[in-house]
Write an enzyme that holds these catalytic residues in place. Structure first.
Site, PDB file in Angstrom:
ATOM      1  N   SER A  57     -14.786  18.552   4.987  1.00  0.00           N
ATOM      2  CA  SER A  57     -15.752  19.014   4.764  1.00  0.00           C
ATOM      3  C   SER A  57     -17.196  18.689   6.093  1.00  0.00           C
ATOM      4  CB  SER A  57     -16.267  17.591   3.761  1.00  0.00           C
ATOM      5  OG  SER A  57     -17.504  18.122   3.375  1.00  0.00           O
ATOM      6  N   ASP A  61     -15.556  25.866  -4.286  1.00  0.00           N
ATOM      7  CA  ASP A  61     -16.674  25.231  -2.956  1.00  0.00           C
ATOM      8  C   ASP A  61     -17.523  25.965  -2.285  1.00  0.00           C
ATOM      9  OD1 ASP A  61     -16.850  23.767  -1.089  1.00  0.00           O
ATOM     10  OD2 ASP A  61     -14.779  23.299  -0.325  1.00  0.00           O
ATOM     11  N   HIS A  94     -13.673  20.885  -3.905  1.00  0.00           N
ATOM     12  CA  HIS A  94     -14.280  20.338  -2.684  1.00  0.00           C
ATOM     13  C   HIS A  94     -13.861  18.861  -2.909  1.00  0.00           C
ATOM     14  CE1 HIS A  94     -17.071  20.238   1.088  1.00  0.00           C
ATOM     15  NE2 HIS A  94     -17.046  19.230   1.074  1.00  0.00           N
TER      16      HIS A  94
END
Length: 303
Positions: A152, A245, A275
């Protein structure tokens, strides 16, 4: 395909009535709640030893594999939208990388927004990488065999670090990175509600990270905007995205830009996944597959 049942079970657990999303909590409370997600990683894997250290004034945690060195080195950069997360919360991931790839892992505790907005996190990861290049040999690491990776926001910082220090890394591992904070990509609208990461949360993270008025098209913020020469100088990449995501499309776009620049890229989209799945091997089996892919790619890069 439909959301993987194991991922849906995580969503059902986290979306209980009366439990506000992270972006609706005060930052200290959001950090505490986010840290609680580390339980989804399961029991920490054993490694030879660990040590807390300070790398050019940045806290890090070091993890050694079994066997004699010098060991290849992986710099791991945690996620959390530049606002949440810590080396402690990503301990299980660092241990898994150390054990499965047989490398010395440097887990970075960079400064967080809003207390420390951009460019603090970028400055910190660059400082750590420079420390590793000069000091890690004395600690049993091999500075000629280095890689960088993160998930991320940590994937974003990894891509930026690879651009800022061309030639330093044999591989970059980018796990659902945010690569473009300037433009809405279709997956943001498609997957912007009802999942672990939402469009509202992305806005909350970005507002705090860029609170100093920074240009979201700055390549140190959005590595997708780097020029062609910078892209061409980047190391080989392993890029993971997840079907459900909001960041899916920009991760894919970054992989494609690297390919266009002549960089060797392995791109894997995990269909049915959300995610955050990479850090949840105790409850989402696909995370174990992703870790095995990452470890295999690291071993090949260092061979």
């Amino acid at each position: 395909m439909a959301i993987d049942p194991s991922a849906q079970a995580v969503l059902d657990m986290l979306q209980q009535p009366g439990v506000p999303p992270l972006n609706e909590l005060p930052v200290p409370d959001a950090r505490e709640a986010y840290a609680g997600l580390s339980a989804l990683a399961g029991e920490p894997a054993p490694v030879a030893r660990t040590q807390d250290a300070v790398a050019n004034e940045v806290p890090v945690k070091l993890y050694w594999p079994e066997g004699d060195g010098p060991h290849p080195v992986m710099i791991w950069i945690h996620g959390g939208g530049w606002v949440l997360g810590s080396a402690a919360a990503s301990d299980a991931t660092a241990r898994d990388l150390c054990r499965h790839a047989g490398c010395l892992v440097v887990n970075v505790d960079y400064r967080l927004a809003p207390e420390h907005p951009f460019p603090a996190a970028v400055e910190d990861v660059i400082a750590v990488a420079k420390w590793v290049s000069t000091e890690i040999e004395a600690l049993g690491g091999d500075p000629t065999r280095m890689a960088v990776g993160g998930d991320s926001a940590g994937g974003t910082l990894s891509a930026v670090l690879a651009q800022e220090l061309p030639g330093a890394f044999a591989l970059q591992i980018l796990v659902y990175p945010a690569t473009d904070l300037a433009q809405p990509h279709p997956s943001i609208e498609e997957n912007g509600e009802g999942l672990l990461l939402t469009k509202a949360a992305m806005t909350w993270f970005t507002d705090q990270y860029l609170s100093g008025g920074a240009d979201p098209r700055d390549p140190r913020i959005s590595p997708l905007y780097a020029d062609a020469a910078t892209m061409a100088a980047a190391p080989p990449a392993l890029v993971f995205t997840a079907e459900y995501d909001p960041l899916r499309d920009e991760g894919e776009a970054y992989a494609e830009r690297l390919r266009e620049a002549g960089v060797a890229v392995e791109y894997v989209r995990y269909d049915g996944q959300i995610h955050g799945f990479f850090a949840m091997p105790a409850v989402i089996p696909a995370a174990k597959d992703a870790m095995e892919r990452a470890a295999s790619a690291l071993r090949r890069a260092w061979a």
